[in-house]
Design an enzyme around this catalytic site. Structure first.
Site, PDB file in Angstrom:
ATOM      1  N   HIS A 205       1.194  -0.995   0.156  1.00 36.82           N
ATOM      2  CA  HIS A 205      -0.293   0.251  -0.465  1.00 36.82           C
ATOM      3  C   HIS A 205       1.038   1.303  -0.175  1.00 36.82           C
ATOM      4  O   HIS A 205       1.983   1.500   0.682  1.00 36.82           O
ATOM      5  CB  HIS A 205      -0.379   0.127   1.540  1.00 36.82           C
ATOM      6  N   GLU A 208      -1.810   6.186  -0.381  1.00 37.00           N
ATOM      7  CA  GLU A 208      -2.987   5.924   0.170  1.00 37.00           C
ATOM      8  C   GLU A 208      -3.589   7.057   1.170  1.00 37.00           C
ATOM      9  O   GLU A 208      -4.503   8.472   0.461  1.00 37.00           O
ATOM     10  CB  GLU A 208      -3.549   5.070   1.110  1.00 37.00           C
TER      11      GLU A 208
HETATM   12  N1  ADE Z   1      -6.317  -2.563   5.856  1.00 36.60           N
HETATM   13  C1  ADE Z   1      -7.205  -3.236   5.606  1.00 36.60           C
HETATM   14  N2  ADE Z   1      -7.376  -1.581   4.280  1.00 36.60           N
HETATM   15  C2  ADE Z   1      -6.554  -0.917   4.721  1.00 36.60           C
HETATM   16  C3  ADE Z   1      -6.701   0.208   3.637  1.00 36.60           C
HETATM   17  N3  ADE Z   1      -7.210   0.556   2.865  1.00 36.60           N
HETATM   18  N4  ADE Z   1      -4.948   0.757   3.668  1.00 36.60           N
HETATM   19  C4  ADE Z   1      -4.742   0.602   4.427  1.00 36.60           C
HETATM   20  N5  ADE Z   1      -4.157  -0.760   5.431  1.00 36.60           N
HETATM   21  C5  ADE Z   1      -5.435  -1.544   5.271  1.00 36.60           C
HETATM   22 ZN    ZN Z   2      -6.369  -1.726   1.319  1.00 38.91          ZN
END
Ligand code: ADE
Ligand code: ZN
Length: 335
Positions: A205, A208
């Site tokens: 990730h 975000e």
């Molecule tokens: N764990 C579950 N969903 C998530 C997200 N959108 N961002 C980071 N960790 C997560």
């Molecule tokens: Zn995620």
């Protein structure tokens, strides 16, 4: 719009889905009762309805993560994990998902005394059933939690390497999740280097809730081939150009980004920017039980908001399938 029939029929791949994020409030309450897990003494947990109501008012990623980690404490036995995943695969089949690459968070379970092997056995059983009964191919991506102390993530990697799961087909890849901004990618370079030696697929990730520099650092310091979310890439034209050149897939989750206030409105999702830059991306649901939309509904919302052409959809779906972590034979079947 007139393209909805086409969108519903599109063969879909889901590449950004946390299996723990598919835990619907009704199943949460029934598993809590079955396993005698006490839920918080808080009016939010009065009923599945009051809990679902609270899910509509997340203020940020960490506010969501609080409910997400609390919710999954009702998952105890192998059968619980199988039930959870099987319920999701049935919904995915309804949405014409043909291939799903699914994240899971072992540390959130081992911290409560539920073993890694229990989690994996339950998920593996559901995968087998989905492939046999629903003709969906499933791959699992094991994730470390970036907010926990590094030695705990190293211990998970020890277990995964000991079991041989990154090389025997049990798992397809390795990823990283949870609270992003306080935990930059550089902190995890050694762990990614250890896992990279297996030759498995790597993702994380990034971008975000943190800026585009976290995406660049993830690519340069962790050696990932894919970026989950990648929302912030839209603010960096040089990064967009290099993502396009390298065919780096971004697993975008626009509904989630609105739900967690990372963008104010669905119209602010960088769909047009990614299309115009030739960046490969897929459209995904993230944590559908918490955000209220499974992948088909996210696709439809993209269409209602951006009015894409048939050629745009063809390009999105083709890119997602081509960058999937399944065999070339399976890609050809899906397309
Ligand atoms: N764990 C579950 N969903 C998530 C997200 N959108 N961002 C980071 N960790 C997560
Ligand atoms: Zn995620």
């Amino acid at each position: 719009s007139s393209l909805h029939d086409l969108i519903e029929a599109l063969p879909k791949v889901e590449q950004h889905l946390h299996i723990e994020g598919t835990l619907e409030p009704e199943l949460l309450f029934s598993l809590a009762a079955k396993n005698s897990v006490a839920l918080p003494d808080d009016p939010v947990y009065a009923s599945p309805e009051t809990l679902r109501d609270r899910y509509q008012r997340f203020t940020c990623l960490d506010d969501f993560l609080h409910y997400y980690y609390l919710g999954m404490s009702v998952l105890v036995t192998e059968a619980d994990f199988e039930t959870l995943a099987w319920a999701y695969f049935q919904k995915a089949a309804r949405d014409k998902v043909r291939h799903a690459e699914v994240f899971f968070d072992p540390q959130a379970h081992t911290a409560r005394g539920v073993s890694y092997d229990t989690v994996v056995a339950g998920l593996a059983a559901a995968k087998k059933r989905a492939q046999a009964e629903l003709a969906i191919t499933v791959e699992y991506i094991v994730c470390i939690l970036r907010h926990l102390p590094l030695p705990e993530s190293d211990a998970l990697v020890d277990t995964v390497l000991d079991r041989g799961h990154l090389t025997d087909g049990t798992l397809v890849g390795f990823g990283m999740v949870s609270s992003e901004k306080p935990f930059p990618p550089e902190l995890f370079a050694d762990i990614y280097a250890r896992v990279a030696r297996t030759g498995t697929h790597l993702t994380t990730h990034a971008g975000e809730e943190a800026p585009a520099s976290f995406i660049t650092a993830s690519l340069e310091r962790l050696g990932v081939e894919r970026i989950d979310h990648g929302l912030a890439a839209a603010e960096d034209p040089a990064l967009l150009a290099s993502l396009a050149r390298n065919r780096t897939l971004l697993t975008l989750c626009p509904w989630s980004n609105v739900a967690l206030k990372n963008i104010p409105r669905f119209e602010d999702a960088p769909i047009r920017a990614f299309l115009d830059a030739g960046v490969r991306f897929s459209v995904n649901s993230d944590d559908p039980a918490y955000f209220g939309a499974y992948v088909q509904e996210v696709y439809c919302r993209v269409q209602d908001t951006f009015g894409l052409s048939v050629a745009d959809w063809d390009w999105i779906v083709r890119g997602a399938v081509e960058e999937s972590w399944c065999s070339d034979e399976r890609k050809a079947e899906i397309l």
